[in-house]
Design a protein around this motif. Structure first.
Motif, PDB file in Angstrom:
ATOM      1  N   GLY A  86       0.804  -1.203   0.000  1.00  0.00           N
ATOM      2  CA  GLY A  86       0.000   0.000   0.000  1.00  0.00           C
ATOM      3  C   GLY A  86       0.841   1.257   0.000  1.00  0.00           C
ATOM      4  O   GLY A  86       0.312   2.357  -0.122  1.00  0.00           O
ATOM      5  N   ALA A  87       2.168   1.119   0.135  1.00  0.00           N
ATOM      6  CA  ALA A  87       3.055   2.286   0.086  1.00  0.00           C
ATOM      7  C   ALA A  87       3.003   2.914  -1.303  1.00  0.00           C
ATOM      8  O   ALA A  87       2.880   2.222  -2.316  1.00  0.00           O
ATOM      9  N   THR A  88       3.125   4.233  -1.347  1.00  0.00           N
ATOM     10  CA  THR A  88       3.003   4.960  -2.605  1.00  0.00           C
ATOM     11  C   THR A  88       4.373   5.156  -3.257  1.00  0.00           C
ATOM     12  O   THR A  88       5.399   4.725  -2.745  1.00  0.00           O
ATOM     13  N   GLY A  89       4.369   5.822  -4.412  1.00  0.00           N
ATOM     14  CA  GLY A  89       5.609   6.155  -5.091  1.00  0.00           C
ATOM     15  C   GLY A  89       5.937   5.285  -6.283  1.00  0.00           C
ATOM     16  O   GLY A  89       7.030   5.377  -6.842  1.00  0.00           O
ATOM     17  N   TRP A  90       5.005   4.458  -6.715  1.00  0.00           N
ATOM     18  CA  TRP A  90       5.255   3.540  -7.818  1.00  0.00           C
ATOM     19  C   TRP A  90       5.017   4.212  -9.161  1.00  0.00           C
ATOM     20  O   TRP A  90       4.118   5.022  -9.323  1.00  0.00           O
ATOM     21  N   ASP A  91       5.849   3.853 -10.152  1.00  0.00           N
ATOM     22  CA  ASP A  91       5.643   4.289 -11.528  1.00  0.00           C
ATOM     23  C   ASP A  91       5.907   3.104 -12.455  1.00  0.00           C
ATOM     24  O   ASP A  91       6.201   1.986 -11.992  1.00  0.00           O
ATOM     25  N   ASP A  92       5.798   3.321 -13.750  1.00  0.00           N
ATOM     26  CA  ASP A  92       5.952   2.221 -14.699  1.00  0.00           C
ATOM     27  C   ASP A  92       7.342   1.594 -14.616  1.00  0.00           C
ATOM     28  O   ASP A  92       7.487   0.371 -14.754  1.00  0.00           O
ATOM     29  N   ASP A  93       8.361   2.405 -14.387  1.00  0.00           N
ATOM     30  CA  ASP A  93       9.722   1.876 -14.311  1.00  0.00           C
ATOM     31  C   ASP A  93       9.904   0.966 -13.100  1.00  0.00           C
ATOM     32  O   ASP A  93      10.464  -0.133 -13.207  1.00  0.00           O
ATOM     33  N   SER A  94       9.447   1.414 -11.936  1.00  0.00           N
ATOM     34  CA  SER A  94       9.608   0.593 -10.736  1.00  0.00           C
ATOM     35  C   SER A  94       8.767  -0.667 -10.808  1.00  0.00           C
ATOM     36  O   SER A  94       9.209  -1.755 -10.395  1.00  0.00           O
ATOM     37  N   LEU A  95       7.571  -0.572 -11.356  1.00  0.00           N
ATOM     38  CA  LEU A  95       6.752  -1.774 -11.538  1.00  0.00           C
ATOM     39  C   LEU A  95       7.409  -2.736 -12.512  1.00  0.00           C
ATOM     40  O   LEU A  95       7.364  -3.967 -12.325  1.00  0.00           O
ATOM     41  N   GLY A  96       8.050  -2.200 -13.551  1.00  0.00           N
ATOM     42  CA  GLY A  96       8.764  -3.047 -14.509  1.00  0.00           C
ATOM     43  C   GLY A  96       9.914  -3.796 -13.870  1.00  0.00           C
ATOM     44  O   GLY A  96      10.154  -4.968 -14.183  1.00  0.00           O
ATOM     45  N   ARG A  97      10.615  -3.122 -12.956  1.00  0.00           N
ATOM     46  CA  ARG A  97      11.721  -3.803 -12.262  1.00  0.00           C
ATOM     47  C   ARG A  97      11.201  -4.929 -11.369  1.00  0.00           C
ATOM     48  O   ARG A  97      11.835  -5.993 -11.270  1.00  0.00           O
ATOM     49  N   VAL A  98      10.053  -4.714 -10.725  1.00  0.00           N
ATOM     50  CA  VAL A  98       9.461  -5.770  -9.898  1.00  0.00           C
ATOM     51  C   VAL A  98       9.049  -6.953 -10.761  1.00  0.00           C
ATOM     52  O   VAL A  98       9.301  -8.125 -10.415  1.00  0.00           O
ATOM     53  N   ALA A  99       8.413  -6.689 -11.887  1.00  0.00           N
ATOM     54  CA  ALA A  99       7.999  -7.776 -12.787  1.00  0.00           C
ATOM     55  C   ALA A  99       9.210  -8.577 -13.256  1.00  0.00           C
ATOM     56  O   ALA A  99       9.161  -9.813 -13.337  1.00  0.00           O
ATOM     57  N   ALA A 100      10.314  -7.878 -13.561  1.00  0.00           N
ATOM     58  CA  ALA A 100      11.531  -8.566 -13.999  1.00  0.00           C
ATOM     59  C   ALA A 100      12.095  -9.433 -12.888  1.00  0.00           C
ATOM     60  O   ALA A 100      12.525 -10.576 -13.120  1.00  0.00           O
ATOM     61  N   ARG A 101      12.096  -8.925 -11.643  1.00  0.00           N
ATOM     62  CA  ARG A 101      12.617  -9.708 -10.525  1.00  0.00           C
ATOM     63  C   ARG A 101      11.748 -10.944 -10.275  1.00  0.00           C
ATOM     64  O   ARG A 101      12.271 -12.031  -9.958  1.00  0.00           O
ATOM     65  N   LEU A 102      10.446 -10.807 -10.432  1.00  0.00           N
ATOM     66  CA  LEU A 102       9.562 -11.960 -10.283  1.00  0.00           C
ATOM     67  C   LEU A 102       9.871 -13.035 -11.316  1.00  0.00           C
ATOM     68  O   LEU A 102       9.878 -14.231 -11.007  1.00  0.00           O
ATOM     69  N   ARG A 103      10.132 -12.607 -12.555  1.00  0.00           N
ATOM     70  CA  ARG A 103      10.482 -13.577 -13.596  1.00  0.00           C
ATOM     71  C   ARG A 103      11.803 -14.264 -13.282  1.00  0.00           C
ATOM     72  O   ARG A 103      11.953 -15.476 -13.476  1.00  0.00           O
ATOM     73  N   GLU A 104      12.752 -13.517 -12.775  1.00  0.00           N
ATOM     74  CA  GLU A 104      14.057 -14.094 -12.433  1.00  0.00           C
ATOM     75  C   GLU A 104      13.940 -15.071 -11.266  1.00  0.00           C
ATOM     76  O   GLU A 104      14.550 -16.146 -11.285  1.00  0.00           O
ATOM     77  N   ALA A 105      13.171 -14.689 -10.251  1.00  0.00           N
ATOM     78  CA  ALA A 105      13.038 -15.545  -9.071  1.00  0.00           C
ATOM     79  C   ALA A 105      12.286 -16.824  -9.382  1.00  0.00           C
ATOM     80  O   ALA A 105      12.647 -17.906  -8.903  1.00  0.00           O
ATOM     81  N   ALA A 106      11.236 -16.713 -10.180  1.00  0.00           N
ATOM     82  CA  ALA A 106      10.440 -17.873 -10.598  1.00  0.00           C
ATOM     83  C   ALA A 106      10.110 -18.793  -9.422  1.00  0.00           C
ATOM     84  O   ALA A 106      10.182 -20.016  -9.522  1.00  0.00           O
ATOM     85  N   ASN A 107       9.731 -18.189  -8.293  1.00  0.00           N
ATOM     86  CA  ASN A 107       9.448 -18.975  -7.092  1.00  0.00           C
ATOM     87  C   ASN A 107       7.978 -18.932  -6.684  1.00  0.00           C
ATOM     88  O   ASN A 107       7.617 -19.366  -5.584  1.00  0.00           O
TER      89      ASN A 107
END
Length: 258
Positions: A86-107
């Motif tokens: 629920g913390a604020t401050g997200w933009d397309d770039d930061s969300l993109g980095r999270v999506a990339a980390r999720l793909r890398e972790a694949a857990n």
């Protein structure tokens, strides 16, 4: 950091930013929920990775600050812990980095980033997007307490983005606006939608979407008068996030709003 409970039943929840206004409210809601256990209350100086590991948390809830939230999410992903944000401050770039980390972790970790957990706010965003294609003009006013650090609010930006998508899909052009001077008074422009931010003592979180056609106006307004209004949405996110691996942006995806 408070010591975790011993072998609690239910979903094991760790709250990041537990000493803040929202974090402390989340802690109480989790502790009172019959199917959850509050296993860690995490402050900014605590070792997050170690605490998540030692508490054996299933889900983390992050209501920290914009400067820390992305790093907190990355730590939770690496630990294989689902996280509701629920913390604020997200933009397309930061969300993109999270999506990339999720793909890398694949857990199988799930991340929910929600601009607003109030069910009335989620419904307001949904109704506004559905209505926007039928109106020539649309603007947003968001109103919050003066301690809020970002403007426009994440809720308003999320609302504006949904409205803009709906209008593009319907072939709607931009709202008419003949302003030639003093344009800074027209508020921020988010995806072509004007957003006006009010910061006033006594407010909590409020949003108005104004839609206009010749001879008619539709106003959709949502008011959160206290922080307990966000708790049903937070608990919903905690309960469902394990079944939603990957990145989800917006609580509306966890509701049956079709």
């Amino acid at each position: 950091m408070k010591e975790p409970q011993t072998d609690p039943a239910g979903i094991r929840v760790a709250v990041i930013g537990a000493r803040g206004r929202m974090g402390s409210t989340v802690c109480k809601a989790v502790a009172d929920a019959p199917d959850m256990a509050l296993v860690a209350e995490i402050d900014q100086h605590d070792d997050l990775a170690r605490t998540l590991r030692d508490s054996r948390a299933d889900v983390a809830v992050d209501f920290s600050v914009p400067s820390a939230t992305e790093a907190n999410v990355m730590t939770a992903i690496d630990a294989g812990v689902h996280i509701v944000v629920g913390a604020t401050g997200w933009d397309d770039d930061s969300l993109g980095r999270v999506a990339a980390r999720l793909r890398e972790a694949a857990n199988g970790a799930g991340v929910l980033v929600a601009p607003n957990f109030s069910l009335s706010a989620v419904l307001t965003m949904t109704f506004a997007a559905k209505a926007a294609r039928y109106f020539e003009s649309v603007e947003i006013i968001e109103l919050h307490h003066p301690a809020k650090v970002d403007a426009p609010s994440g809720t308003a930006k999320h609302t504006a983005a949904a409205i803009a998508r709906a209008r593009r899909d319907a072939g709607r052009g931009p709202s008419p606006d003949a302003t030639e001077s003093g344009f800074e008074a027209r508020g921020a422009v988010v995806d072509g939608v004007h957003v006006h931010a009010v910061r006033l003592r006594g407010l909590v979180a409020h949003e108005e979407v104004l839609l206009g056609n010749p001879g008619e106006q539709l106003v959709i307004r949502q008011d959160s008068f206290e922080r307990t209004s966000f708790m049903p949405g937070v608990l919903l996110g905690i309960r469902q996030i394990a079944s939603r691996p990957g990145l989800t942006v917006g609580l509306e995806h966890f509701l049956d709003l079709a």
